[in-house]
Design an enzyme around this catalytic site. Structure first.
Site, short mmCIF file in Angstrom:
data_model
loop_
_atom_site.label_atom_id
_atom_site.label_comp_id
_atom_site.label_asym_id
_atom_site.label_seq_id
_atom_site.Cartn_x
_atom_site.Cartn_y
_atom_site.Cartn_z
CG ASP A 102 0.84 4.61 -3.40
OD1 ASP A 102 0.88 5.07 -4.55
OD2 ASP A 102 1.25 5.23 -2.39
CB CYS A 103 0.81 -1.76 -4.64
SG CYS A 103 0.61 -3.55 -4.62
#
Length: 239
Positions: A102-103
């Site tokens: 994920d970011c």
């Protein structure tokens, strides 16, 4: 032997017309000599450089990156920078990620252009362990480790997660090893027991551990031994 312009097309990803242009601009050397003629034939293992960067047709590439926070695992995103802008490599657009993060998640990221190899990293069939260091909003409740070890039903899922191992480091910090890769799995597992993940860092995939010398955003090539960790045993024994 291969034509120089064709070699450039395959390694740099340019068109034949663009290859002619960079050759004319004297940006390409072969064995240390500037070459402007794209029709000449070179050995596939010739020492070719484009703007000082070495080019090769020697086979697939494998990299390990310490992914920093705020970067997405995509070639293009309208809102966030992608991890690919951190790569100083010719033909980086041909690489893909074996196991996205994920970011806001940091840590071990693998990039390659070998589809079969990345399949062995990510396929549930191979049950490749992934270990995360997890920081939590609240202290870990008693019994959570046992719950994860039995498998837990996540919201929207029909089956329970595979048994996972949790090692408590501090009251709000743990190491969690999972054996699958469901969507946002670690965050959803802790949400299911009433806690919230505030920090997530992947430390290892299988036996491959993130190189502690890599600062966030840095990367390096995998060694032959590291690549072999995700190859069939019978293959590594005969090569």
């Amino acid at each position: 032997m291969i034509r120089l312009d064709k070699f450039l097309c395959e390694t740099v990803g340019v068109t034949r017309k663009q290859a002619a242009k960079v050759l004319k601009e004297e940006r390409v050397t072969v064995d240390g000599e500037v070459i402007k003629n794209g029709a000449i034939k070179i050995a596939e293992d010739a020492d070719v450089e484009f703007d000082g960067m070495s080019l090769s047709l020697s086979g697939p590439r494998y990299y390990m990156m310490n992914k920093p926070e705020g970067y997405v695992c995509s070639h293009d995103d309208p809102y966030n920078p992608t991890v690919f802008v951190l790569l100083d490599e010719i033909g980086a657009e041909k690489l893909h990620i074996a196991g996205r993060l994920d970011c806001d998640t940091t840590g071990l990221l693998l990039l390659t252009d070998d589809g079969q190899w990345s399949h062995r990293v990510t396929s549930p069939k191979h049950k490749c362990d992934k270990t995360y260091r997890v920081w939590l909003d609240d202290a870990v409740k008693e019994g959570v480790a046992a719950t994860f070890a039995e498998g837990i039903k996540l919201r929207g899922e029909k089956t329970e997660t595979l048994p996972a191992q949790m090692e408590q480091i501090d009251e709000k910090e743990v190491l969690l090893t999972i054996h699958e890769g469901k969507y946002h799995q670690v965050k959803r597992m802790f949400a299911a027991v009433g806690n919230k993940v505030v920090g997530l860092h992947r430390e290892s995939i299988g036996e491959l551990i993130l190189d502690e010398e890599l600062e966030p955003g840095e990367y390096r090539e995998l060694t032959e031994e590291e690549i072999a960790l995700f190859l069939p045993k019978q293959y590594t024994q005969t090569t």
